[in-house]
Design a protein around this motif. Structure first.
Motif, short mmCIF file in Angstrom:
data_model
loop_
_atom_site.label_atom_id
_atom_site.label_comp_id
_atom_site.label_asym_id
_atom_site.label_seq_id
_atom_site.Cartn_x
_atom_site.Cartn_y
_atom_site.Cartn_z
N VAL A 15 0.88 -1.18 0.00
CA VAL A 15 0.00 0.00 0.00
C VAL A 15 0.91 1.22 0.00
CG1 VAL A 15 -1.81 1.24 1.24
CG2 VAL A 15 -1.76 -1.27 1.29
N ALA A 16 0.79 2.04 -1.03
CA ALA A 16 1.68 3.20 -1.15
C ALA A 16 1.15 4.17 -2.20
CB ALA A 16 3.08 2.74 -1.55
N ASP A 17 1.74 5.36 -2.18
CA ASP A 17 1.56 6.31 -3.28
C ASP A 17 2.67 5.99 -4.28
OD1 ASP A 17 1.73 8.45 -5.00
OD2 ASP A 17 1.66 9.98 -3.43
N ILE A 18 2.28 5.58 -5.47
CA ILE A 18 3.26 5.08 -6.45
C ILE A 18 4.29 6.15 -6.82
CG2 ILE A 18 2.03 5.63 -8.61
CD1 ILE A 18 2.69 2.74 -9.52
N THR A 19 3.93 7.41 -6.69
CA THR A 19 4.87 8.48 -7.09
C THR A 19 6.08 8.57 -6.17
OG1 THR A 19 3.75 10.19 -5.79
CG2 THR A 19 2.99 9.87 -8.06
N VAL A 35 -2.52 13.22 -22.26
CA VAL A 35 -2.32 14.53 -21.63
C VAL A 35 -3.45 14.85 -20.65
CG1 VAL A 35 -0.77 15.64 -23.25
CG2 VAL A 35 -3.19 15.63 -23.74
N GLY A 36 -3.14 14.66 -19.44
CA GLY A 36 -4.04 15.13 -18.40
C GLY A 36 -5.06 14.12 -17.97
N GLY A 37 -5.34 14.14 -16.70
CA GLY A 37 -6.32 13.26 -16.13
C GLY A 37 -6.26 13.37 -14.63
N GLY A 38 -7.11 12.61 -13.98
CA GLY A 38 -7.11 12.59 -12.51
C GLY A 38 -6.44 11.34 -12.01
N GLY A 39 -6.85 10.87 -10.86
CA GLY A 39 -6.37 9.60 -10.31
C GLY A 39 -4.85 9.53 -10.28
N GLY A 42 -3.01 11.95 -12.71
CA GLY A 42 -2.85 13.32 -12.21
C GLY A 42 -1.74 13.39 -11.17
N ALA A 43 -1.69 12.40 -10.29
CA ALA A 43 -0.67 12.40 -9.24
C ALA A 43 0.73 12.28 -9.85
CB ALA A 43 -0.92 11.24 -8.27
N ILE A 44 0.87 11.44 -10.87
CA ILE A 44 2.18 11.27 -11.51
C ILE A 44 2.60 12.55 -12.22
CG2 ILE A 44 3.37 10.05 -13.40
CD1 ILE A 44 1.86 7.49 -12.46
N ALA A 122 -3.31 -0.26 -9.89
CA ALA A 122 -4.37 -1.17 -10.36
C ALA A 122 -5.04 -0.50 -11.58
CB ALA A 122 -5.37 -1.42 -9.25
N ILE A 123 -4.46 -0.79 -12.74
CA ILE A 123 -4.92 -0.16 -13.99
C ILE A 123 -6.41 -0.44 -14.23
CG2 ILE A 123 -4.59 -0.17 -16.51
CD1 ILE A 123 -1.65 -1.13 -15.76
N SER A 124 -7.12 0.59 -14.64
CA SER A 124 -8.56 0.53 -14.97
C SER A 124 -9.49 0.38 -13.76
CB SER A 124 -8.90 -0.60 -15.97
OG SER A 124 -8.51 -0.25 -17.26
N ALA A 125 -8.93 0.13 -12.57
CA ALA A 125 -9.79 -0.20 -11.42
C ALA A 125 -10.22 1.04 -10.63
CB ALA A 125 -9.09 -1.20 -10.51
N GLY A 126 -10.00 2.23 -11.19
CA GLY A 126 -10.45 3.46 -10.56
C GLY A 126 -11.57 4.08 -11.38
N VAL A 127 -11.27 5.23 -11.98
CA VAL A 127 -12.26 5.95 -12.80
C VAL A 127 -12.84 5.06 -13.90
CG1 VAL A 127 -12.51 7.88 -14.43
CG2 VAL A 127 -11.13 8.17 -12.38
N PRO A 131 -13.89 -3.94 -12.15
CA PRO A 131 -14.02 -4.48 -10.79
C PRO A 131 -12.65 -4.87 -10.22
CG PRO A 131 -15.62 -5.49 -12.27
CD PRO A 131 -14.70 -4.68 -13.13
N MET A 132 -12.37 -4.41 -9.01
CA MET A 132 -11.03 -4.56 -8.44
C MET A 132 -10.58 -6.02 -8.35
SD MET A 132 -8.37 -2.99 -7.26
CE MET A 132 -8.70 -1.31 -6.73
N GLU A 133 -11.46 -6.89 -7.87
CA GLU A 133 -11.04 -8.30 -7.70
C GLU A 133 -10.61 -8.91 -9.02
OE1 GLU A 133 -13.84 -11.00 -5.84
OE2 GLU A 133 -14.27 -9.44 -4.37
N ALA A 157 3.10 -4.61 -7.11
CA ALA A 157 1.70 -4.22 -7.28
C ALA A 157 1.38 -3.21 -6.19
CB ALA A 157 0.80 -5.45 -7.17
N VAL A 158 1.06 -1.99 -6.59
CA VAL A 158 0.85 -0.92 -5.62
C VAL A 158 -0.65 -0.71 -5.42
CG1 VAL A 158 1.27 1.50 -5.09
CG2 VAL A 158 2.97 0.19 -6.36
N CYS A 159 -1.05 -0.73 -4.16
CA CYS A 159 -2.45 -0.53 -3.81
C CYS A 159 -2.60 0.84 -3.17
CB CYS A 159 -2.91 -1.59 -2.81
SG CYS A 159 -2.59 -3.25 -3.36
N PHE A 160 -3.72 1.47 -3.45
CA PHE A 160 -3.96 2.79 -2.87
C PHE A 160 -5.01 2.72 -1.78
CE2 PHE A 160 -4.58 7.52 -3.70
CZ PHE A 160 -3.30 7.83 -3.29
N SER A 161 -5.47 1.52 -1.49
CA SER A 161 -6.47 1.34 -0.42
C SER A 161 -6.31 -0.05 0.16
CB SER A 161 -7.88 1.47 -0.99
OG SER A 161 -8.15 0.36 -1.83
#
Ligand code: AR6
Length: 175
Positions: A15-19, A35-39, A42-44, A122-127, A131-133, A157-161
């Motif tokens: 569990v970490a902030d990947i940046t 170019v540009g986005g959230g999640g 955006g953090a990167i 976790a690519i695609s599993a946010g916005v 499904p995360m599982e 594998a970095v988890c944000f939650s």
């Protein structure tokens, strides 16, 4: 850093902030325009600085399932691999295969650049609503398949939650 090795000590889940990670490459869950986005995107971009945006703009875009690479600029990571995950449509629109391609293409691109460590969100599993599982199972399957022939490359594998972390633990037990 709190790593949790399981059956392969070259694949870890944390569990970490990947940046913040000191690895050769981090992977960005980008969009087709690059170019540009959230999640995590955006953090990167925030952490890497405006030169990243310039380089992404020059590249011009990336099709879903594919990957491209830029420098890491202000990040500790030397490289950023940008991949575009599928938007979840219910599961019958090739989403699983496209997500697997994201992992496979990112790993192969990293290998071409000689990286020895790589961290994935976790690519695609946010916005994008995957499904995360299900996303974790696909991610882990691809990481393990890659490691069979590339055991010198460490994959994180970095988890944000904690929910994402639990999904990875479950996938580790299943696969
Ligand atoms: N470190 C690690 N993981 C993170 C971080 C972080 N700093 N921030 C978020 N996550 P998402 P997607 C997790 O939405 O679903 C962007 O706008 C987050 O909790 O970032 O592929 C792009 O430009 C989730 O588990 O990516 C695209 O338009 C995972 O990263 C779109 O979002 C992915 O969530 C891509 O959507």
């Amino acid at each position: 850093m709190d790593r949790h090795p399981r059956d392969s000590d070259r694949i870890s889940v944390l569990v970490a902030d990947i940046t913040t990670l000191k690895v050769d490459a981090i992977v960005n869950a980008a969009n087709n325009s690059l170019v540009g986005g959230g999640g995590v995107d955006g953090a990167i971009h925030n952490a890497a600085g405006p030169q990243l945006w310039e380089e992404c703009r020059r590249i011009g875009g990336c099709p879903t399932g594919e990957a491209c690479i830029t420098r890491g600029y202000r990040l500790a990571a030397r490289w950023i691999i940008h991949t575009v995950g599928p938007i979840w449509q219910g599961g019958d629109d090739g989403e699983d295969d496209l997500l697997a391609c994201c992992y496979r293409n990112s790993l192969n691109l990293g290998r071409q650049y000689g990286i020895k460590s790589i961290a994935f969100p976790a690519i695609s599993a946010g916005v994008y609503g995957f499904p995360m599982e299900r996303a974790c199972r696909i991610a882990l399957r691809e990481m393990k398949a890659f490691q069979k022939n590339n055991s010198e490359i460490e994959i994180i594998a970095v988890c944000f939650s904690n929910g994402a972390y639990q999904c990875y633990q479950d996938a580790m037990r299943e696969l």
